[in-house]
Design a protein around this motif. Structure first.
Motif, mmCIF file in Angstrom:
data_model
loop_
_atom_site.group_PDB
_atom_site.id
_atom_site.type_symbol
_atom_site.label_atom_id
_atom_site.label_comp_id
_atom_site.label_asym_id
_atom_site.label_seq_id
_atom_site.Cartn_x
_atom_site.Cartn_y
_atom_site.Cartn_z
ATOM 1 N N LEU A 293 13.437 0.728 15.952
ATOM 2 C CA LEU A 293 13.347 -0.582 16.594
ATOM 3 C C LEU A 293 12.066 -0.578 17.419
ATOM 4 O O LEU A 293 11.923 0.189 18.360
ATOM 5 C CB LEU A 293 14.564 -0.832 17.488
ATOM 6 N N ALA A 294 11.119 -1.452 17.033
ATOM 7 C CA ALA A 294 9.785 -1.428 17.621
ATOM 8 C C ALA A 294 9.595 -2.590 18.585
ATOM 9 O O ALA A 294 10.080 -3.697 18.362
ATOM 10 C CB ALA A 294 8.720 -1.474 16.526
ATOM 11 N N SER A 295 8.889 -2.305 19.667
ATOM 12 C CA SER A 295 8.591 -3.301 20.695
ATOM 13 C C SER A 295 7.102 -3.648 20.596
ATOM 14 O O SER A 295 6.296 -2.815 20.184
ATOM 15 C CB SER A 295 8.921 -2.722 22.078
ATOM 16 N N PRO A 296 6.649 -4.890 20.949
ATOM 17 C CA PRO A 296 7.400 -5.892 21.720
ATOM 18 C C PRO A 296 8.137 -6.925 20.871
ATOM 19 O O PRO A 296 8.844 -7.766 21.421
ATOM 20 C CB PRO A 296 6.277 -6.573 22.522
ATOM 21 N N TRP A 297 7.968 -6.908 19.556
ATOM 22 C CA TRP A 297 8.528 -7.998 18.740
ATOM 23 C C TRP A 297 9.916 -7.686 18.212
ATOM 24 O O TRP A 297 10.492 -8.472 17.480
ATOM 25 C CB TRP A 297 7.582 -8.306 17.571
ATOM 26 N N GLN A 298 10.473 -6.523 18.613
ATOM 27 C CA GLN A 298 11.828 -6.143 18.237
ATOM 28 C C GLN A 298 12.033 -6.202 16.722
ATOM 29 O O GLN A 298 13.022 -6.707 16.223
ATOM 30 C CB GLN A 298 12.851 -7.033 18.940
ATOM 31 N N THR A 299 11.062 -5.684 15.995
ATOM 32 C CA THR A 299 11.198 -5.564 14.546
ATOM 33 C C THR A 299 11.877 -4.250 14.217
ATOM 34 O O THR A 299 11.722 -3.253 14.924
ATOM 35 C CB THR A 299 9.823 -5.624 13.859
ATOM 36 N N LEU A 300 12.647 -4.242 13.127
ATOM 37 C CA LEU A 300 13.382 -3.055 12.703
ATOM 38 C C LEU A 300 12.713 -2.477 11.460
ATOM 39 O O LEU A 300 12.643 -3.135 10.417
ATOM 40 C CB LEU A 300 14.841 -3.412 12.418
ATOM 41 N N HIS A 301 12.200 -1.248 11.602
ATOM 42 C CA HIS A 301 11.503 -0.582 10.503
ATOM 43 C C HIS A 301 12.423 0.484 9.920
ATOM 44 O O HIS A 301 13.042 1.250 10.657
ATOM 45 C CB HIS A 301 10.221 0.092 10.992
ATOM 46 N N LEU A 302 12.475 0.564 8.609
ATOM 47 C CA LEU A 302 13.121 1.682 7.929
ATOM 48 C C LEU A 302 12.013 2.518 7.310
ATOM 49 O O LEU A 302 11.245 2.036 6.467
ATOM 50 C CB LEU A 302 14.081 1.188 6.849
ATOM 51 N N VAL A 303 11.888 3.782 7.763
ATOM 52 C CA VAL A 303 10.806 4.643 7.298
ATOM 53 C C VAL A 303 11.381 5.923 6.715
ATOM 54 O O VAL A 303 12.512 6.323 7.032
ATOM 55 C CB VAL A 303 9.826 4.979 8.445
ATOM 56 N N ASP A 304 10.596 6.569 5.846
ATOM 57 C CA ASP A 304 11.009 7.868 5.329
ATOM 58 C C ASP A 304 10.444 8.961 6.236
ATOM 59 O O ASP A 304 9.798 8.685 7.252
ATOM 60 C CB ASP A 304 10.560 8.044 3.879
ATOM 61 N N THR A 305 10.706 10.215 5.884
ATOM 62 C CA THR A 305 10.315 11.325 6.756
ATOM 63 C C THR A 305 8.802 11.508 6.825
ATOM 64 O O THR A 305 8.308 12.192 7.716
ATOM 65 C CB THR A 305 10.957 12.630 6.263
ATOM 66 N N LYS A 306 8.066 10.897 5.901
ATOM 67 C CA LYS A 306 6.605 10.959 5.944
ATOM 68 C C LYS A 306 6.018 9.825 6.774
ATOM 69 O O LYS A 306 4.802 9.732 6.937
ATOM 70 C CB LYS A 306 6.034 10.919 4.522
ATOM 71 N N GLY A 307 6.889 8.945 7.272
ATOM 72 C CA GLY A 307 6.422 7.820 8.059
ATOM 73 C C GLY A 307 6.076 6.599 7.239
ATOM 74 O O GLY A 307 5.603 5.594 7.784
ATOM 75 N N GLU A 308 6.318 6.669 5.926
ATOM 76 C CA GLU A 308 6.038 5.521 5.072
ATOM 77 C C GLU A 308 7.105 4.454 5.301
ATOM 78 O O GLU A 308 8.306 4.739 5.290
ATOM 79 C CB GLU A 308 6.017 5.924 3.599
ATOM 80 N N VAL A 309 6.679 3.213 5.530
ATOM 81 C CA VAL A 309 7.605 2.118 5.792
ATOM 82 C C VAL A 309 8.255 1.664 4.490
ATOM 83 O O VAL A 309 7.578 1.281 3.538
ATOM 84 C CB VAL A 309 6.883 0.942 6.474
ATOM 85 N N ILE A 310 9.593 1.719 4.451
ATOM 86 C CA ILE A 310 10.350 1.265 3.283
ATOM 87 C C ILE A 310 10.645 -0.231 3.395
ATOM 88 O O ILE A 310 10.563 -0.973 2.431
ATOM 89 C CB ILE A 310 11.660 2.063 3.163
ATOM 90 N N ASN A 311 10.968 -0.644 4.611
ATOM 91 C CA ASN A 311 11.295 -2.050 4.807
ATOM 92 C C ASN A 311 11.086 -2.408 6.273
ATOM 93 O O ASN A 311 11.227 -1.571 7.168
ATOM 94 C CB ASN A 311 12.746 -2.337 4.405
#
Length: 563
Positions: A293-311
């Protein structure tokens, strides 16, 4: 004084050119210049400008720094001599068996003393030179201000430049701290019996503060021993030396016991992941991914263990305040402060089209209380932190509670007061649960700090961690808050030890199950830590303000030893 060009008496001052002139200079070279001033008037203006320059606050600061450094140098000598005497007294008490150890310790102390004083003398000399330059400048200004030779005032005054105000940084000094040994019955272990001198890095600053491995704190630098000793007989004043090295072993003595907890820590930096926005909360999943959960826009990131954003989810989740993940089915639970509810989200994957969707439904309503944080545990129960006011609460009608719901959304336990009848929470902002049933709550306080509240499986208070290295048992009353201490996140690792992140010192610290500080694991961060996450393989993720995630290989082995 005659004109160098015309050998005539200098009679006026050209304000435009800032020079004294004769009558031929005015006619030939300064015709039309403004203003022309009498020498007396020009001298008065020069004096006024120079006197303003002497009021530079940086001059006062440099002079004060010199005075403080003189005191510091004297204090270092006194502290070193005092510690030397303590070492010698220790030798006398333990008789001849300690002679060899004492000699080695004294030599080490003297070498350190010489090194410290050499560095301080170097800086002192530099500051002394700056002060001399300032004194010379002030003296010249004072002389000109009383001079009746206006021509001299004008000529010298315009050529007189105020000294530079660049300051000399205080040096980074490794402090030598003496810690007495604890195994008094083993005469063959002389070094452990006697104690040892340990380097403790600190840096003095111009604002009178000292920063160390545990951050930046207000300390009287001249009354604090930079070379000091704990009590020579016994366990010392109750504080354990903290090492910033993450590959050493830490040992602490358990109170009222003949056992010690030995903790071997290995924390190795691996890489950094770039997120783009500050990771407010990080929740690993059983599939090796991580919700962020990222601030300040309260977006929800799903990432893999390499840090690649899945969604990335934003519109679908509509600004949640906290997130937690259930281990049994990887459902995601989102806390909503203003909506006063917990929503359950399920990530749906269309393998044919390679697309993701996020389906949400309301799971628990907390009305009339406002929801601050949420934590899911393996059996499906849910912990939430609630407050009765939408803003920073104040007044006697303020209420904050910790509530446990079962997997069907039924309330089964609620806690508000400690054993002294005092409110345990001001604003609960993080909740974590261990494998053995302990519950850790990060509690934001009215004074703007945040400490750790530790509860047992029945939500009874057991301990608090309220400042660097300061743990309180449930029976001890809560003192006033630390001036600068803010825990931003906490987690239980696989051994049920606690890891906490502290905002001001930018550190990650390791605590034992009773909130005793074992080790400061991470000390070299450039920005404050917001969140922590530990993955199944042992990797520790440290979420840093600004959008960076530091990844460390993290292993801890500990055991009880009989002394």
């Amino acid at each position: 004084m005659a004109c160098r060009d015309h050998n005539k008496q200098l009679i006026m001052a050209c304000g435009q050119c800032k020079t004294a002139v004769c009558d031929e200079c005015i006619e030939l070279h300064h015709n039309g210049h403004q203003p022309f001033l009498t020498l007396k008037s020009a001298a008065k203006t020069v004096i006024e400008n120079l006197q303003k320059a002497t009021d530079n606050p940086d001059y006062t600061k440099i002079e004060k720094d010199f005075e403080e450094f003189s005191k510091k140098c004297q204090g270092e000598k006194m502290h070193a001599d005092r510690t030397k005497q303590e070492l010698l007294n220790r030798r006398d008490n333990l008789k001849a068996v300690l002679d060899q150890v004492t000699e080695a310790a004294v030599n080490k102390l003297e070498r350190h003393k010489e090194s410290v004083l050499e560095e301080l003398d170097r800086v002192k000399t530099d500051k002394e030179q700056k002060c001399k330059t300032i004194d010379d400048f002030k003296g010249t200004v004072q002389r000109l201000s009383t001079s009746q030779d206006y021509l001299e005032v004008v000529v010298q005054g315009w050529n007189l430049k105020p000294p530079e105000t660049s300051t000399v940084d205080f040096p980074n000094i490794s402090e030598l701290k003496f810690s007495a040994g604890t195994r008094r019955d083993e005469t063959n272990r002389v070094e452990m019996l006697f104690g040892e001198l340990k380097l403790q890095d600190t840096t003095s600053h111009h604002d009178g503060t000292i920063s160390s491995d545990l951050g930046h704190s207000k300390i009287d630098m001249f009354s604090t021993l930079s070379i000091c000793s704990d009590e020579l007989f016994g366990d010392g004043p109750g504080e354990n030396p903290i090492s910033a090295q993450s590959d050493d072993s830490t040992k602490i003595k358990l109170s009222h016991s003949c056992e010690s907890l030995r903790c071997d820590v290995k924390l190795i930096y691996q890489r950094s992941l770039k997120l783009g926005s500050s990771p407010q909360t990080m929740v690993p999943t059983t599939e090796g991914k991580c919700w962020i959960l990222a601030s300040p826009w309260q977006t929800l990131h799903l990432v893999d263990t390499k840090g690649e954003v899945i969604n990335i989810l934003q519109a679908e989740i509509a600004f949640p305040d906290d997130v937690s993940s259930a281990s049994q089915d990887n459902s995601t639970f989102l806390a909503y402060f203003t909506k006063k509810c917990v929503k359950r989200g399920t990530l749906m994957i269309n393998k044919n089209e390679g697309k993701h969707s996020f389906e949400m439904s309301t799971f628990i309503r907390t009305d009339p209380m406002f929801l601050r944080c949420v934590c899911l545990i393996p059996n499906g129960d849910i912990f939430v932190g609630l407050t009765n006011k939408p803003h920073l609460p104040s007044g006697p009608d303020h209420t904050s509670v910790l509530v446990r719901y079962n997997q069907k959304g039924k309330e089964i336990r609620r806690v508000q007061k400690d054993g002294h009848g005092q409110d345990m929470f001001y604003i609960p902002v993080r909740i974590k649960k261990s494998n053995t049933g302990s519950v850790a709550v990060v509690n934001f306080t009215e004074s703007g700090t945040a400490h750790l509240v530790l509860l047992d499986n029945d939500l009874n208070l057991t301990h608090r961690y309220i400042d660097h290295g300061v743990a309180l048992h449930a029976d001890e009353p809560l003192p006033g808050p630390a001036q600068k201490f803010m825990i931003t996140d906490a987690l239980f690792n696989h051994q049920d030890l606690l890891l906490i992140s502290e905002y001001y010192s930018r550190t990650v610290q390791l605590l034992d199950p009773s909130c005793n500080l074992l080790k400061v694991l991470v000390t070299d961060l450039q920005n404050p830590v917001w969140s922590l996450a530990q993955h199944a393989g042992g990797d520790l993720w440290v979420g840093v303000e600004g959008g960076e995630i530091k990844v460390y290989t993290h292993t801890i082995d500990y055991s009880l030893e009989t002394l």
